[in-house]
Design a protein around this motif. Structure first.
Motif, PDB file in Angstrom:
ATOM      1  N   GLY A 199      -4.713  25.950  75.586  1.00 14.93           N
ATOM      2  CA  GLY A 199      -5.949  25.396  75.048  1.00 14.93           C
ATOM      3  C   GLY A 199      -7.215  25.710  75.817  1.00 14.93           C
ATOM      4  N   ALA A 200      -7.182  26.703  76.719  1.00 16.92           N
ATOM      5  CA  ALA A 200      -8.405  27.053  77.462  1.00 16.92           C
ATOM      6  C   ALA A 200      -9.468  27.583  76.504  1.00 16.92           C
ATOM      7  N   ASN A 201     -10.748  27.346  76.839  1.00 18.71           N
ATOM      8  CA  ASN A 201     -11.805  27.830  75.934  1.00 18.71           C
ATOM      9  C   ASN A 201     -12.003  29.344  76.075  1.00 18.71           C
ATOM     10  N   GLU A 202     -12.680  29.920  75.081  1.00 19.79           N
ATOM     11  CA  GLU A 202     -12.829  31.373  75.014  1.00 19.79           C
ATOM     12  C   GLU A 202     -13.565  31.930  76.231  1.00 19.79           C
ATOM     13  N   SER A 203     -14.485  31.171  76.754  1.00 17.23           N
ATOM     14  CA  SER A 203     -15.266  31.627  77.895  1.00 17.23           C
ATOM     15  C   SER A 203     -14.354  31.767  79.118  1.00 17.23           C
ATOM     16  N   LEU A 204     -13.478  30.810  79.313  1.00 18.01           N
ATOM     17  CA  LEU A 204     -12.556  30.898  80.447  1.00 18.01           C
ATOM     18  C   LEU A 204     -11.518  31.985  80.215  1.00 18.01           C
ATOM     19  N   LEU A 205     -11.122  32.199  78.962  1.00 21.66           N
ATOM     20  CA  LEU A 205     -10.210  33.317  78.669  1.00 21.66           C
ATOM     21  C   LEU A 205     -10.870  34.634  79.080  1.00 21.66           C
ATOM     22  N   ASP A 206     -12.136  34.764  78.746  1.00 20.85           N
ATOM     23  CA  ASP A 206     -12.860  35.967  79.176  1.00 20.85           C
ATOM     24  C   ASP A 206     -12.930  36.041  80.702  1.00 20.85           C
ATOM     25  N   SER A 207     -13.151  34.901  81.351  1.00 19.86           N
ATOM     26  CA  SER A 207     -13.205  34.887  82.824  1.00 19.86           C
ATOM     27  C   SER A 207     -11.893  35.382  83.413  1.00 19.86           C
ATOM     28  N   ILE A 208     -10.790  35.007  82.801  1.00 19.52           N
ATOM     29  CA  ILE A 208      -9.480  35.479  83.273  1.00 19.52           C
ATOM     30  C   ILE A 208      -9.396  37.001  83.111  1.00 19.52           C
ATOM     31  N   GLY A 209      -9.854  37.502  81.962  1.00 21.99           N
ATOM     32  CA  GLY A 209      -9.845  38.950  81.759  1.00 21.99           C
ATOM     33  C   GLY A 209     -10.710  39.668  82.794  1.00 21.99           C
ATOM     34  N   ILE A 210     -11.854  39.081  83.102  1.00 22.87           N
ATOM     35  CA  ILE A 210     -12.741  39.659  84.120  1.00 22.87           C
ATOM     36  C   ILE A 210     -12.048  39.674  85.469  1.00 22.87           C
ATOM     37  N   SER A 211     -11.375  38.572  85.785  1.00 19.78           N
ATOM     38  CA  SER A 211     -10.684  38.466  87.072  1.00 19.78           C
ATOM     39  C   SER A 211      -9.612  39.558  87.187  1.00 19.78           C
ATOM     40  N   VAL A 212      -8.900  39.838  86.098  1.00 21.80           N
ATOM     41  CA  VAL A 212      -7.903  40.910  86.122  1.00 21.80           C
ATOM     42  C   VAL A 212      -8.583  42.272  86.269  1.00 21.80           C
ATOM     43  N   SER A 213      -9.671  42.484  85.553  1.00 21.08           N
ATOM     44  CA  SER A 213     -10.340  43.796  85.653  1.00 21.08           C
ATOM     45  C   SER A 213     -10.870  44.019  87.064  1.00 21.08           C
ATOM     46  N   ARG A 214     -11.296  42.956  87.713  1.00 21.92           N
ATOM     47  CA  ARG A 214     -11.763  43.062  89.096  1.00 21.92           C
ATOM     48  C   ARG A 214     -10.593  43.305  90.056  1.00 21.92           C
ATOM     49  N   THR A 227     -13.517  49.462  85.458  1.00 26.01           N
ATOM     50  CA  THR A 227     -12.108  49.303  85.077  1.00 26.01           C
ATOM     51  C   THR A 227     -11.910  48.165  84.082  1.00 26.01           C
ATOM     52  N   GLY A 228     -10.968  48.331  83.189  1.00 29.68           N
ATOM     53  CA  GLY A 228     -10.610  47.285  82.225  1.00 29.68           C
ATOM     54  C   GLY A 228      -9.452  46.434  82.724  1.00 29.68           C
ATOM     55  N   GLY A 229      -8.983  45.542  81.865  1.00 32.86           N
ATOM     56  CA  GLY A 229      -7.957  44.585  82.267  1.00 32.86           C
ATOM     57  C   GLY A 229      -6.542  44.938  81.832  1.00 32.86           C
ATOM     58  N   GLY A 230      -6.406  45.640  80.691  1.00 31.87           N
ATOM     59  CA  GLY A 230      -5.099  46.090  80.247  1.00 31.87           C
ATOM     60  C   GLY A 230      -4.146  44.993  79.835  1.00 31.87           C
ATOM     61  N   SER A 231      -2.862  45.329  79.843  1.00 33.99           N
ATOM     62  CA  SER A 231      -1.857  44.396  79.324  1.00 33.99           C
ATOM     63  C   SER A 231      -1.714  43.170  80.217  1.00 33.99           C
ATOM     64  N   LEU A 232      -1.986  43.316  81.502  1.00 33.18           N
ATOM     65  CA  LEU A 232      -1.926  42.144  82.382  1.00 33.18           C
ATOM     66  C   LEU A 232      -2.956  41.107  81.949  1.00 33.18           C
ATOM     67  N   ALA A 233      -4.164  41.554  81.644  1.00 32.11           N
ATOM     68  CA  ALA A 233      -5.193  40.626  81.157  1.00 32.11           C
ATOM     69  C   ALA A 233      -4.698  39.923  79.894  1.00 32.11           C
ATOM     70  N   ARG A 234      -4.112  40.691  78.991  1.00 28.37           N
ATOM     71  CA  ARG A 234      -3.649  40.075  77.733  1.00 28.37           C
ATOM     72  C   ARG A 234      -2.574  39.020  77.994  1.00 28.37           C
ATOM     73  N   ARG A 235      -1.645  39.334  78.930  1.00 29.70           N
ATOM     74  CA  ARG A 235      -0.582  38.372  79.225  1.00 29.70           C
ATOM     75  C   ARG A 235      -1.158  37.070  79.782  1.00 29.70           C
ATOM     76  N   TYR A 236      -2.052  37.159  80.745  1.00 37.38           N
ATOM     77  CA  TYR A 236      -2.627  35.953  81.353  1.00 37.38           C
ATOM     78  C   TYR A 236      -3.479  35.170  80.344  1.00 37.38           C
ATOM     79  N   ILE A 237      -4.247  35.911  79.545  1.00 37.85           N
ATOM     80  CA  ILE A 237      -5.085  35.244  78.544  1.00 37.85           C
ATOM     81  C   ILE A 237      -4.220  34.496  77.537  1.00 37.85           C
ATOM     82  N   ASN A 238      -3.087  35.101  77.169  1.00 42.32           N
ATOM     83  CA  ASN A 238      -2.212  34.431  76.204  1.00 42.32           C
ATOM     84  C   ASN A 238      -1.691  33.103  76.723  1.00 42.32           C
ATOM     85  N   ILE A 239      -1.330  33.086  78.009  1.00 40.77           N
ATOM     86  CA  ILE A 239      -0.836  31.824  78.584  1.00 40.77           C
ATOM     87  C   ILE A 239      -1.927  30.760  78.513  1.00 40.77           C
TER      88      ILE A 239
END
Lengths: 226, 226, 226, 226, 226, 226
Positions: free
Chosen positions: C59-74, C42-54
């Motif tokens: 100023g979160a780093n790209e790796s943590l932004l990806d971690s947030i997307g992973i957390s949403v996909s999970r 499963t992917g993360g969708g618009s919810l992932a995008r919303r959380y990543i944007n915040i």
């Protein structure tokens, strides 16, 4: 003939020779597909010795040297699991509890070492004991246990059958040759307390393994628990 | 001179030569004790290639071949940690989260590969990005990136400084030699998105590493994020 | 018709629309109960995008932004597993090894992302490769891959069949539209090296999934490994 | 003024409003850098409710609905940790033991829920008790506990101080409003048995948190253990 | 007669009496081999109380006291699993997710406590709810729930059937005896929300368990979810 | 006087007597606060024997009997950690790697057994070796090692100092009494290979421990590695 599940201990020696390894893999698969259930325990071989020597020169402690050996034996387990990936549990367990869980899946489980301070022979016996297996097949590169080193002593006598207690005594008094890499007193004491029989099979010729498991032939030395 | 924490990527090459490895270990310790904080990422080298070749011949899938390479790189990490056990985190992390936890202990962290489908160069960049490091020192066995293979092309030009974007383009059009083992587009794209600078240092002579970290000298090629 | 086990990649899009999600869940169950074995990614969708944007604004780093997307996909994987709890492995695996173990249970396995720096398309291909699956069904919200964006270019041509190599080249030269969210070069390179075929199916209408899996109909674009 | 370490419970409400979240993050960082040690427990908010509703419609059991809420609260914890990555433990603990280990690193620890069948208020108290903290600051979106719902009952009386025992009795007899999302009998019984004081702070205005922690001002309701 | 899978909660009491324990083990095996699927949850008993008392005198906090009780209950689970090792999952799960994985193996799963702040009765209900079981058999050392303590009050009335809501109210008003060790409001509230029926069976005579499971006889008190 | 970190092996005996246990806890804390760094390894004592006996009667295998003993020793470790929770790592490590991580936190680490087939004496030596400690203090309930059992043999001679090799030989020939619960050949062989000195201290009187650690007094028997 072995009908019950058994442990197959493969010495690290088998990983030093690519052809020998692939032969073993083929025969393990044949046995498995014929319904012989087993768990394979792999050793570290000459690669482990090379890596350990480097670390020893640099002053690493004995525990970490053992950890390096374990890491190599687990690498060997992964190599074998990759070759046998259609039947194997490709995630290599690192302790008894993980081995139990892997065993419940019904796939061929392959493990290396577990912990500093113990040989892979001991791991083989510990896994057998934990899962209630009564047979350990020690796939070795010698044909049997002898009373002394047959290369040196013309009076060396090949031992067909010996009890764990007698063998422990012989190991202590150093009157027995060729077992150094095979078995240590700790492994034998586990065999004794849990009535596990150990079979030394000469796997320099891999077919010995098949003829032993299928027909009960060609055992080198049988180490009986009593 | 590098004052901030950095990633030191050691190619597997360093583990093929015992003397070279011990020299590297000595210099890493010297840098660490001088206050240079780093995380070391180790490759798999010729041992990885040998094991992967055996499994490939036996028909193992690419993912398991990568797993074998990772297992070797982790063995190499453990070897180095054992040599440096007075300063190192001797438990080798196997993913980013474990690397973070190890890093919080203040000890020298050494990791190998993490997951099939990615190079150790990519691991180096992923760790840098996750922990917010801005520098990756790529301890290589070439002196720099060239426009073409200097062994073949007399017009090959050594590149002192290049941006990740330009290098990605050169890699795609295959006009650049010697980076195959060093860097791949995925690693470079992480460097780019997170503004991480990569320094190619010729570690055939290990002192280059020290002079680079302490004095900023002897960088082969600097790959800048923009 | 797909008789072998396959990966079903569900874009995060499916989780933005409750009705669409429930339809998909129903059809996955129908396929499963008809004997079609699969692993869902499963992917993360618009919810992932919303959380990543915040997090990005803060100023979160790209790796943590990806971690947030992973957390949403999970989270999405858990939502789907909860809906399908009578057939699903309700514990969501977080890496390849856990996915293997879950797969051995015989239950429907659902995973999200694994690690920063990789798309869920890449996860889909990595899981396929690790388990030896040869088919990835990409359940998308477009009907096919086009030579350019059909909304903009009246000459855009729908692609029925393309090789991974050709598609990688088209992605590099940016002459292909609509794949940005579907596929990236890393995912395609795994498909190529392991001979995995990718099928783009338009899942805006969920029945396309069923008619494709059961009858081989309605594939949008077939991406062949050679 | 709170000099000892405390738990800061942030209701999921804070994650529904981006500006509010960023304000909270800024103030937590200010407090941390001023030497106020704390562990943050995050709730799930309206996102949790939305996801739970979807799964409930599809017939998921209550335990899995709680698991979904936990997954959202952990996502929120990761979002906050990403925003505060220079001081935070960016790996989110998922039980008491992991929380202990994270706490020993000296970094700001942020957790979400742990287990089905318990509220994040209960998690806040369990963490306090396990680590021996004596204060839980409940950062809420109401200003205090009332004897009845002030929006409905003109005789509603604001409670400045109440014992856990009295509040448990009031909750049972349903004569107290506004605590439903704040506190449940299980959380209160842990506060009681371990002499933990709970402070309800109105965090609709985030500065209340700072003035409470630094100067002891602006507590809404103080729930005393005896 | 119970045909569906159920939770068997064994009070720690059973572990205080060796003969009783072995009888229970024998009957559990008999039920299992007759096709009655169950998960066993074990309590801590007098051993837990003795250890907790020592730690309490030394000033340990309540959370650690609970951890000690959990540790004893897990020891009891392991003891029972060892006795039943031919059918049991001998690795004891320590949370809901591990319990799920163990359950997928088809073996008899035995667990103790999970987390401070909850009784083993609550664990029994949480496991039931997570796995979708609708029956909890509470193997107790009393014969039923009474309206007051029958040893003290000659008017004490034995309750044959009661709803969770009523029992929660009785527990709050303390008009019910003998449930202190059996059930707490949190456990009951889970039974209520997930429509789980609890059966109090007097296991001082272990045969009651068998006659209840096989024939539906000899239930002491049935606690219905509505 | 012991200035370097050491292992303190506490026999399970100490857990059979509440007063003795609390005295030990007090003295360990005093030593710790005086700057003596140590890791404590706890045994199982009479409780382990009682539980093992029950399982043995029911036919459990030796490996599971050992697992029960380990579980008791870990319970004892948790009890001690709870008593010392202001200085202790309250999460009990279950293998060498976890012990290493706990040790890096700077807290007092307490462990029980690790694995079937090894005594807690062996665990003590394995931990010492892994972490590079050179001293193991064996807090026993005898005052020294004797040449034979002093209760039986009037010619029994107390041994003040002996090498590991000599003691291994004496153990084999059974000419030494009182070591059965203290030391086994495997533990001694680790001491020998890693140059670890073992001190037998009579802890029936707990002050002996303090006078030994602080002033080097009152050692019963010193077992030297050479």
């Amino acid at each position: 003939m072995l009908k019950e599940p058994f442990i197959l201990k493969m010495s690290g020696h088998a990983f030093d020779d690519e052809e020998l390894l692939l032969s073993h893999a083929r025969l393990i698969k044949e046995l498995w597909n014929d319904g012989h259930k087993m768990i394979v325990v792999t050793g570290g071989g000459s690669l482990a010795r090379r890596y350990i020597n480097i670390a020893r020169k640099a002053g690493a402690n004995e525990s970490l040297l053992d950890s390096i050996g374990i890491s190599v034996s687990r690498l060997n387990a992964l190599l074998l699991a990759s070759i046998l990936s259609d039947i194997a549990h490709v995630v290599i367990p690192s302790n008894l509890e993980e081995t139990f869980k892997a065993w419940t899946t019904g796939r061929l489980v392959i493990v290396g070492g577990f912990q500093p301070g113990q040989s892979t022979a001991t791991v083989a016996l510990l896994v057998a004991e934990y899962l209630g297996f009564k047979h350990v097949v020690d796939c070795a590169n010698i044909d049997a246990v002898y009373t002394s080193d047959p290369k040196v002593d013309p009076n060396a006598r090949r031992i067909d059958r010996i009890s764990t207690s007698e063998l422990i005594n012989m190991l202590r008094s150093k009157t027995v040759a060729g077992t150094y890499d095979l078995l240590d007193p700790w492994a034998l004491s586990i065999a004794k307390r849990s009535s596990i029989t150990i079979y030394i099979i000469n796997c320099s010729s891999p077919n010995n393994l098949v003829s032993f498991v299928k027909q009960g032939l060609n055992a080198g030395t049988i180490i009986t628990p009593t």
